[in-house]
Design a protein around this motif. Structure first.
Motif, PDB file in Angstrom:
ATOM      1  N   THR A   1      10.186 -12.702  -3.973  1.00  0.00           N
ATOM      2  CA  THR A   1       9.271 -11.578  -3.788  1.00  0.00           C
ATOM      3  C   THR A   1       7.828 -12.081  -3.892  1.00  0.00           C
ATOM      4  O   THR A   1       7.590 -13.154  -4.448  1.00  0.00           O
TER       5      THR A   1
ATOM      6  N   LYS B   1       5.487  -2.675  -0.043  1.00  0.00           N
ATOM      7  CA  LYS B   1       4.747  -2.401  -1.282  1.00  0.00           C
ATOM      8  C   LYS B   1       3.471  -1.624  -0.964  1.00  0.00           C
ATOM      9  O   LYS B   1       3.130  -0.657  -1.644  1.00  0.00           O
TER      10      LYS B   1
ATOM     11  N   SER C   1       4.261   1.964   0.001  1.00  0.00           N
ATOM     12  CA  SER C   1       4.630   2.814  -1.134  1.00  0.00           C
ATOM     13  C   SER C   1       3.419   3.509  -1.714  1.00  0.00           C
ATOM     14  O   SER C   1       3.535   4.598  -2.270  1.00  0.00           O
TER      15      SER C   1
ATOM     16  N   TYR D   1       8.516   1.127  -4.928  1.00  0.00           N
ATOM     17  CA  TYR D   1       8.650  -0.320  -4.707  1.00  0.00           C
ATOM     18  C   TYR D   1       9.638  -0.966  -5.685  1.00  0.00           C
ATOM     19  O   TYR D   1      10.504  -1.735  -5.257  1.00  0.00           O
TER      20      TYR D   1
END
Length: 171
Positions: free
Chosen positions: A162, A134, A137, A144
């Motif tokens: 997550t 993440k 990105s 993501y």
């Protein structure tokens, strides 16, 4: 009123000699020596090889190597994370190296890395991998969610939540 003359003394860096303005070796002579000394060192610096010239030759020497394609790169990392005897140190080392590249890893590489985390029973590393991706990105907001969409079957199969589901992305 009487005027008293106080002599001014100059100390030169040349072997500790002391000069006064009344001697022939005056401040003009000292300045001349300093100018000659500086110009001599300036000429020496012009004759030295410059490091900028060395860099172009070095880059040319290493350009003959085989360029790895994207598919070969992905296959190499999938093979690395699919090793049955991978340990926690190798997993962290591989992810640190992979995140250090100027790219966001493909979903199949992340799938292999998450499966290695499950084999090692290391949930914390799996969540760190998702956090690192993440972060990697960056400003590209579409990457993501795409990765999570592609990894959702793997995440469900392995029982990995997550960072957003755990609420640790807001800390």
């Amino acid at each position: 009123m009487r005027i008293v003359h106080i002599p001014v003394v100059y100390v030169s860096s040349d072997q500790g000699r002391v000069f006064s303005p009344s001697t022939p070796q005056s401040s003009l002579n000292i300045m001349f020596r300093a100018a000659v000394r500086l110009s001599a060192s300036g000429i020496r610096s012009l004759t030295r090889p410059q490091p900028g010239c060395q860099g172009a030759l070095a880059a040319r020497c290493y350009s003959h190597g085989k360029v790895e394609t994207d598919e070969e790169f992905d296959a190499r990392w999938v093979t690395y994370f699919n090793k049955p005897d991978i340990d926690a140190w190798e997993l962290r080392k591989g992810m640190n190296t992979l995140i250090g590249y100027d790219l966001v890893p493909e979903p199949k590489i992340l799938d292999a890395a998450l499966r290695a985390c499950r084999r090692l029973d290391d949930l914390a590393s799996a969540i760190r991998i998702l956090e690192a991706v993440k972060d990697k990105s960056g400003p590209h907001k579409a990457i993501y969610p795409y990765l999570l969409q592609e990894l959702q079957p793997t995440l469900t199969e392995l029982g990995i939540s997550t960072p957003e589901e755990l609420g640790i992305d807001k800390l």
